[in-house]
Design a protein around this motif. Structure first.
Motif, short mmCIF file in Angstrom:
data_model
loop_
_atom_site.label_atom_id
_atom_site.label_comp_id
_atom_site.label_asym_id
_atom_site.label_seq_id
_atom_site.Cartn_x
_atom_site.Cartn_y
_atom_site.Cartn_z
N MET A 61 -11.43 -2.94 1.79
CA MET A 61 -10.53 -3.89 1.13
C MET A 61 -11.07 -5.30 1.38
SD MET A 61 -6.61 -2.62 1.66
CE MET A 61 -6.42 -3.36 3.26
N GLU A 62 -12.22 -5.63 0.82
CA GLU A 62 -12.77 -6.96 1.17
C GLU A 62 -12.57 -8.00 0.09
OE1 GLU A 62 -13.18 -5.53 4.66
OE2 GLU A 62 -13.43 -7.60 4.08
N ASP A 63 -12.23 -7.56 -1.19
CA ASP A 63 -12.15 -8.61 -2.22
C ASP A 63 -10.99 -9.54 -1.89
OD1 ASP A 63 -9.80 -7.76 -4.52
OD2 ASP A 63 -10.33 -6.41 -2.89
N LEU A 88 0.77 -13.05 11.34
CA LEU A 88 1.08 -11.68 10.92
C LEU A 88 0.16 -11.20 9.81
CD1 LEU A 88 2.89 -9.14 10.82
CD2 LEU A 88 4.38 -10.40 9.23
N HIS A 89 -0.43 -10.07 10.07
CA HIS A 89 -1.16 -9.28 9.06
C HIS A 89 -0.25 -8.08 8.84
CE1 HIS A 89 -4.48 -6.93 7.27
NE2 HIS A 89 -4.31 -6.02 8.19
N PHE A 90 0.41 -8.07 7.67
CA PHE A 90 1.37 -6.99 7.35
C PHE A 90 0.68 -6.05 6.39
CE2 PHE A 90 5.46 -5.06 6.95
CZ PHE A 90 5.63 -4.71 5.62
N PRO A 116 0.68 -2.41 4.81
CA PRO A 116 1.07 -1.04 4.45
C PRO A 116 -0.15 -0.26 3.99
CG PRO A 116 2.55 -2.67 3.47
CD PRO A 116 1.37 -3.41 4.00
N ARG A 117 -0.36 0.93 4.58
CA ARG A 117 -1.50 1.78 4.26
C ARG A 117 -1.00 3.09 3.67
NH1 ARG A 117 -5.25 0.94 9.72
NH2 ARG A 117 -5.44 -1.33 9.51
N PHE A 118 -1.38 3.33 2.41
CA PHE A 118 -1.05 4.63 1.82
C PHE A 118 -2.04 5.67 2.31
CE2 PHE A 118 2.36 3.72 -1.16
CZ PHE A 118 2.27 2.35 -1.30
N GLY A 173 -7.98 5.65 7.94
CA GLY A 173 -7.53 6.82 8.70
C GLY A 173 -6.02 6.91 8.81
N ASP A 174 -5.31 5.97 8.20
CA ASP A 174 -3.84 6.03 8.26
C ASP A 174 -3.27 6.49 6.92
OD1 ASP A 174 -2.78 4.85 10.88
OD2 ASP A 174 -4.33 3.41 10.30
N VAL A 175 -2.21 7.27 6.98
CA VAL A 175 -1.50 7.72 5.76
C VAL A 175 -0.05 7.26 5.86
CG1 VAL A 175 -0.72 9.73 4.44
CG2 VAL A 175 -3.02 9.72 5.46
N VAL A 217 -10.29 -12.77 16.01
CA VAL A 217 -10.26 -11.50 16.76
C VAL A 217 -8.88 -10.84 16.59
CG1 VAL A 217 -10.49 -10.42 19.02
CG2 VAL A 217 -11.90 -12.42 18.45
N TRP A 218 -8.90 -9.59 16.10
CA TRP A 218 -7.63 -8.86 15.92
C TRP A 218 -6.95 -8.64 17.27
CZ3 TRP A 218 -5.59 -8.85 11.42
CH2 TRP A 218 -6.36 -8.75 10.26
N GLY A 219 -5.62 -8.71 17.26
CA GLY A 219 -4.85 -8.38 18.45
C GLY A 219 -4.57 -6.89 18.50
C1 LIG Z 1 -9.89 4.63 15.35
C2 LIG Z 1 -10.94 3.77 15.19
C3 LIG Z 1 -10.85 2.36 15.67
O1 LIG Z 1 -9.53 1.88 15.30
C4 LIG Z 1 -9.49 1.40 13.96
O2 LIG Z 1 -10.23 0.16 13.92
C5 LIG Z 1 -10.23 -0.39 12.60
C6 LIG Z 1 -11.16 -1.59 12.60
O3 LIG Z 1 -10.66 -2.58 13.46
C7 LIG Z 1 -8.79 -0.80 12.23
O4 LIG Z 1 -8.76 -1.29 10.89
C8 LIG Z 1 -8.59 -2.69 10.77
O5 LIG Z 1 -7.24 -3.01 11.18
C9 LIG Z 1 -6.96 -4.42 11.02
C10 LIG Z 1 -5.57 -4.70 11.57
O6 LIG Z 1 -5.54 -4.38 12.95
C11 LIG Z 1 -7.06 -4.80 9.56
O7 LIG Z 1 -6.10 -4.04 8.80
C12 LIG Z 1 -8.48 -4.50 9.07
O8 LIG Z 1 -8.57 -4.75 7.67
C13 LIG Z 1 -8.49 -6.18 7.40
C14 LIG Z 1 -8.85 -6.46 6.01
C15 LIG Z 1 -8.21 -6.02 4.92
N1 LIG Z 1 -8.91 -6.55 3.92
C16 LIG Z 1 -8.67 -6.34 2.56
N2 LIG Z 1 -7.54 -5.85 2.07
N3 LIG Z 1 -7.72 -5.70 0.76
C17 LIG Z 1 -8.94 -6.12 0.46
N4 LIG Z 1 -9.45 -6.06 -0.77
N5 LIG Z 1 -9.54 -6.55 1.57
N6 LIG Z 1 -9.91 -7.27 4.35
N7 LIG Z 1 -9.90 -7.21 5.64
C18 LIG Z 1 -8.81 -3.04 9.31
O9 LIG Z 1 -10.19 -2.83 9.01
C19 LIG Z 1 -7.91 0.45 12.29
O10 LIG Z 1 -6.54 0.09 12.02
C20 LIG Z 1 -8.02 1.10 13.66
N8 LIG Z 1 -7.25 2.36 13.66
C21 LIG Z 1 -6.57 2.74 14.76
C22 LIG Z 1 -5.83 4.05 14.64
O11 LIG Z 1 -6.52 2.05 15.76
#
Ligand SMILES: C=CCO[C@@H]1O[C@H](CO)[C@@H](O[C@@H]2O[C@H](CO)[C@H](O)[C@H](OCc3cn(-c4n[nH]c(N)n4)nn3)[C@H]2O)[C@H](O)[C@H]1NC(C)=O
Length: 135
Positions: free
Chosen positions: A1-3, A45-47, A49-51, A55-57, A69-71
């Motif tokens: 989801m990078e666009d 806040l990064h809100f 929803p993942r369908f 790896g999330d459903v 840096v993500w929290g």
């Molecule tokens: C199990 C393996 C390691 O954990 C995983 O690590 C991933 C990478 O950090 C986690 O995904 C990120 O989770 C972040 C929030 O904590 C963000 O959701 C991140 O995506 C950000 C993002 C979205 N987008 C985007 N959205 N739509 C478009 N077009 N681009 N661009 N960047 C995701 O890539 C993912 O949530 C995380 N999963 C778990 C279960 O922890």
């Protein structure tokens, strides 16, 4: 989801005020995100929803981002979204937490960064924005 979807900068949303994002979830949506904070690297806040993505459903993942840096992720129990839904998401905050109000659900997320105003809004992913309102 990078666009890159809708991005609004130079905002000055204060505690108790509302950001309303109205739009449609695409019929084949994998996920979408609404980000609010100071800028793309500093998010209250990064809100997200993942369908079916990362790896999330059918899971709402919330997080903050500090200096890029993500929290720690916060996975919510409710998933009040369906493909094709037309929804309005109302985001507000105070010194302790952000609140995301939907017609049938409300999510809370701690204001980890102690932000005192929201200057940045971005919507990413499989969500078509129809309107945004600030009240
Ligand atoms: C199990 C393996 C390691 O954990 C995983 O690590 C991933 C990478 O950090 C986690 O995904 C990120 O989770 C972040 C929030 O904590 C963000 O959701 C991140 O995506 C950000 C993002 C979205 N987008 C985007 N959205 N739509 C478009 N077009 N681009 N661009 N960047 C995701 O890539 C993912 O949530 C995380 N999963 C778990 C279960 O922890």
């Amino acid at each position: 989801m990078e666009d890159c979807g809708l991005v609004v900068t130079q905002l000055d949303v204060e505690p108790g005020e509302c950001i309303k994002v109205k739009g449609k979830i695409q019929s084949d949506a994998k996920g979408f995100a609404v980000n609010v904070g100071k800028d793309s690297n500093t998010l209250m806040l990064h809100f997200n929803p993942r369908f079916d993505c990362h790896g999330d459903v059918n899971t709402v993942v919330c997080n903050s981002k500090e200096d890029g840096v993500w929290g720690e992720e916060d996975r919510k129990a409710e998933f009040p979204f369906q493909h094709g839904d037309k929804i309005e998401i109302c985001i507000s905050f105070d010194e302790t937490e952000a609140t995301v109000k939907l017609p049938e659900a409300e999510f809370k997320f701690p204001n980890r960064l102690g932000m005192e105003k929201i200057e940045y809004l971005a919507v990413e992913g499989d969500f078509k924005v129809k309107a945004i309102k600030f009240s």
